[in-house]
Design a protein around this motif. Structure first.
Motif, PDB file in Angstrom:
ATOM      1  N   VAL A  50      14.283  28.126  -6.770  1.00  0.00           N
ATOM      2  CA  VAL A  50      14.746  29.460  -6.658  1.00  0.00           C
ATOM      3  C   VAL A  50      16.437  29.526  -7.203  1.00  0.00           C
ATOM      4  N   ARG A  51      17.196  28.399  -6.626  1.00  0.00           N
ATOM      5  CA  ARG A  51      18.517  28.182  -7.126  1.00  0.00           C
ATOM      6  C   ARG A  51      18.741  28.246  -8.352  1.00  0.00           C
ATOM      7  N   LEU A  52      17.809  27.305  -9.087  1.00  0.00           N
ATOM      8  CA  LEU A  52      17.898  27.089 -10.582  1.00  0.00           C
ATOM      9  C   LEU A  52      17.743  28.357 -11.173  1.00  0.00           C
ATOM     10  N   LEU A  53      16.736  29.081 -10.878  1.00  0.00           N
ATOM     11  CA  LEU A  53      16.467  30.567 -11.584  1.00  0.00           C
ATOM     12  C   LEU A  53      17.567  31.256 -11.542  1.00  0.00           C
ATOM     13  N   LEU A  54      18.285  31.356 -10.206  1.00  0.00           N
ATOM     14  CA  LEU A  54      19.455  32.267 -10.155  1.00  0.00           C
ATOM     15  C   LEU A  54      20.449  31.817 -10.947  1.00  0.00           C
ATOM     16  N   GLY A  55      20.932  30.509 -10.851  1.00  0.00           N
ATOM     17  CA  GLY A  55      21.796  29.758 -11.756  1.00  0.00           C
ATOM     18  C   GLY A  55      21.717  30.242 -13.317  1.00  0.00           C
ATOM     19  N   THR A  56      20.358  30.078 -13.644  1.00  0.00           N
ATOM     20  CA  THR A  56      20.249  30.373 -14.869  1.00  0.00           C
ATOM     21  C   THR A  56      20.348  32.025 -15.545  1.00  0.00           C
ATOM     22  N   VAL A  57      20.080  32.915 -14.370  1.00  0.00           N
ATOM     23  CA  VAL A  57      20.446  34.401 -14.652  1.00  0.00           C
ATOM     24  C   VAL A  57      21.568  34.585 -14.857  1.00  0.00           C
ATOM     25  N   ILE A  58      22.357  33.786 -13.976  1.00  0.00           N
ATOM     26  CA  ILE A  58      23.801  34.166 -13.904  1.00  0.00           C
ATOM     27  C   ILE A  58      24.535  33.624 -15.329  1.00  0.00           C
ATOM     28  N   ILE A  59      24.014  32.472 -15.734  1.00  0.00           N
ATOM     29  CA  ILE A  59      24.319  31.942 -17.047  1.00  0.00           C
ATOM     30  C   ILE A  59      24.174  33.002 -18.316  1.00  0.00           C
ATOM     31  N   VAL A  60      22.720  33.366 -18.244  1.00  0.00           N
ATOM     32  CA  VAL A  60      22.332  34.132 -19.255  1.00  0.00           C
ATOM     33  C   VAL A  60      23.268  35.540 -19.316  1.00  0.00           C
ATOM     34  N   ILE A  61      23.531  35.994 -18.007  1.00  0.00           N
ATOM     35  CA  ILE A  61      24.476  37.183 -17.961  1.00  0.00           C
ATOM     36  C   ILE A  61      25.979  36.744 -18.385  1.00  0.00           C
ATOM     37  N   ALA A  62      26.255  35.764 -18.145  1.00  0.00           N
ATOM     38  CA  ALA A  62      27.755  35.444 -18.645  1.00  0.00           C
ATOM     39  C   ALA A  62      27.690  35.132 -20.050  1.00  0.00           C
ATOM     40  N   LEU A  63      26.627  34.522 -20.855  1.00  0.00           N
ATOM     41  CA  LEU A  63      26.528  34.583 -22.337  1.00  0.00           C
ATOM     42  C   LEU A  63      26.355  35.949 -23.023  1.00  0.00           C
ATOM     43  N   PHE A  64      25.439  36.788 -22.459  1.00  0.00           N
ATOM     44  CA  PHE A  64      25.387  38.033 -22.912  1.00  0.00           C
ATOM     45  C   PHE A  64      26.825  38.913 -23.058  1.00  0.00           C
ATOM     46  N   ALA A  65      27.635  38.819 -22.067  1.00  0.00           N
ATOM     47  CA  ALA A  65      28.838  39.360 -21.859  1.00  0.00           C
ATOM     48  C   ALA A  65      29.836  38.501 -23.009  1.00  0.00           C
ATOM     49  N   PRO A  73      36.905  47.226 -26.906  1.00  0.00           N
ATOM     50  CA  PRO A  73      36.938  48.689 -26.282  1.00  0.00           C
ATOM     51  C   PRO A  73      35.617  49.640 -26.385  1.00  0.00           C
ATOM     52  N   GLU A  74      34.595  49.045 -27.413  1.00  0.00           N
ATOM     53  CA  GLU A  74      33.565  49.749 -27.437  1.00  0.00           C
ATOM     54  C   GLU A  74      32.338  49.138 -26.511  1.00  0.00           C
ATOM     55  N   ASN A  75      32.632  47.960 -26.163  1.00  0.00           N
ATOM     56  CA  ASN A  75      31.572  47.300 -25.335  1.00  0.00           C
ATOM     57  C   ASN A  75      32.155  47.341 -23.621  1.00  0.00           C
ATOM     58  N   ARG A  76      33.038  48.303 -23.313  1.00  0.00           N
ATOM     59  CA  ARG A  76      33.666  48.085 -22.025  1.00  0.00           C
ATOM     60  C   ARG A  76      32.438  48.437 -20.743  1.00  0.00           C
ATOM     61  N   ASP A  77      31.687  49.276 -20.792  1.00  0.00           N
ATOM     62  CA  ASP A  77      30.669  49.748 -20.211  1.00  0.00           C
ATOM     63  C   ASP A  77      29.634  48.613 -19.806  1.00  0.00           C
ATOM     64  N   PHE A  78      29.289  47.894 -20.985  1.00  0.00           N
ATOM     65  CA  PHE A  78      28.388  46.918 -20.861  1.00  0.00           C
ATOM     66  C   PHE A  78      29.124  45.750 -20.125  1.00  0.00           C
ATOM     67  N   LEU A  79      30.195  45.276 -20.290  1.00  0.00           N
ATOM     68  CA  LEU A  79      30.951  44.216 -19.730  1.00  0.00           C
ATOM     69  C   LEU A  79      31.176  44.483 -18.300  1.00  0.00           C
ATOM     70  N   ILE A  80      31.379  45.875 -18.003  1.00  0.00           N
ATOM     71  CA  ILE A  80      31.330  46.177 -16.485  1.00  0.00           C
ATOM     72  C   ILE A  80      30.155  45.975 -15.738  1.00  0.00           C
ATOM     73  N   SER A  81      29.048  46.418 -16.414  1.00  0.00           N
ATOM     74  CA  SER A  81      27.580  46.075 -15.784  1.00  0.00           C
ATOM     75  C   SER A  81      27.448  44.579 -15.939  1.00  0.00           C
ATOM     76  N   CYS A  82      27.786  43.854 -16.905  1.00  0.00           N
ATOM     77  CA  CYS A  82      27.632  42.507 -16.721  1.00  0.00           C
ATOM     78  C   CYS A  82      28.445  41.769 -15.771  1.00  0.00           C
ATOM     79  N   ILE A  83      29.548  42.220 -15.240  1.00  0.00           N
ATOM     80  CA  ILE A  83      30.457  41.414 -14.260  1.00  0.00           C
ATOM     81  C   ILE A  83      29.742  42.126 -12.845  1.00  0.00           C
ATOM     82  N   VAL A  84      29.362  43.286 -12.832  1.00  0.00           N
ATOM     83  CA  VAL A  84      28.663  43.694 -11.656  1.00  0.00           C
ATOM     84  C   VAL A  84      27.497  42.900 -11.319  1.00  0.00           C
ATOM     85  N   LEU A  85      26.534  42.783 -12.332  1.00  0.00           N
ATOM     86  CA  LEU A  85      25.425  41.694 -12.037  1.00  0.00           C
ATOM     87  C   LEU A  85      25.864  40.255 -11.834  1.00  0.00           C
ATOM     88  N   TYR A  86      26.740  39.740 -12.496  1.00  0.00           N
ATOM     89  CA  TYR A  86      27.217  38.523 -12.077  1.00  0.00           C
ATOM     90  C   TYR A  86      27.666  38.284 -10.738  1.00  0.00           C
TER      91      TYR A  86
END
Length: 191
Positions: A50-65, A73-86
């Motif tokens: 479970v910890r490895l899965l959560l760590g992988t999800v965190i890394i994927v979120i960071a990579l998407f961001a 300027p265009e991806n501001r909302d996307f970055l905010i959502s990535c930060i919140v999910l992170y």
């Protein structure tokens, strides 16, 4: 558990840097895992997975961001959502570590053929600037009806290491096996 496996031959002795408590704790914890596994307990890796899965999800979120195709300027909302999910997933990971794992070095399933329905939670402590090592064996499910009371071993690491930093495995094995036996024994019935 009449069949006790023999202690491993110390062809390659385990050596620790006696000035580094992390090195000492790592060798002791690793050896405790070997001893408990040799007694028929199989490691339960579900929490680690479970910890490895959560760590992988965190890394994927960071990579998407980081590599999102639009610029700032265009991806501001996307970055905010990535930060919140992170932050949410990182908080969830820390919550699991803080509440479930604590100082645990090993979770096990019950041994095969055992009457108990719960495995072990093996945890250890070696405070910084201290030579006192505390090993605790408790039930992985303390609320279970088959859970025994926790047992604890507290000793100075100087009893298990030579002055050169080599682990005297025979003495350590006997101490840990005695603790496992103490946990496994049937509690006395009150009349």
């Amino acid at each position: 558990m009449a069949d006790k496996k023999p202690e491993p031959a110390t062809k390659n002795p385990k050596k620790a840097n006696l000035l580094d408590h992390h090195s000492i704790k790592h060798i002791l914890d690793e050896t405790v895992s070997e001893i408990v596994s040799s007694r028929g307990y199989v490691e339960d890796v579900r929490l680690s997975n479970v910890r490895l899965l959560l760590g992988t999800v965190i890394i994927v979120i960071a990579l998407f961001a980081q590599f999102y195709k639009k610029k700032f300027p265009e991806n501001r909302d996307f970055l905010i959502s990535c930060i919140v999910l992170y932050i949410v997933f990182n908080g969830l990971l820390q919550l699991i570590i803080y509440t479930k794992e604590k100082n645990a070095i090993l979770f096990t399933y019950p041994p095969a053929g055992s009457f108990t329905s719960t495995g072990l939670e093996v945890s250890s402590k070696l405070p910084r600037f201290s030579d006192i090592y505390t090993l605790t064996i408790a039930s992985a499910d303390p609320k279970s009806i088959s859970a025994n009371p926790p047992v604890e071993l507290t000793k100075s690491v100087t009893k298990w290491f030579t002055k050169d930093g080599v682990l005297v495995e025979g003495i350590f094995w006997k101490d840990v096996e005695a603790l496992v036996d103490e946990y496994s024994k049937e509690p006395k019935k009150r009349k």
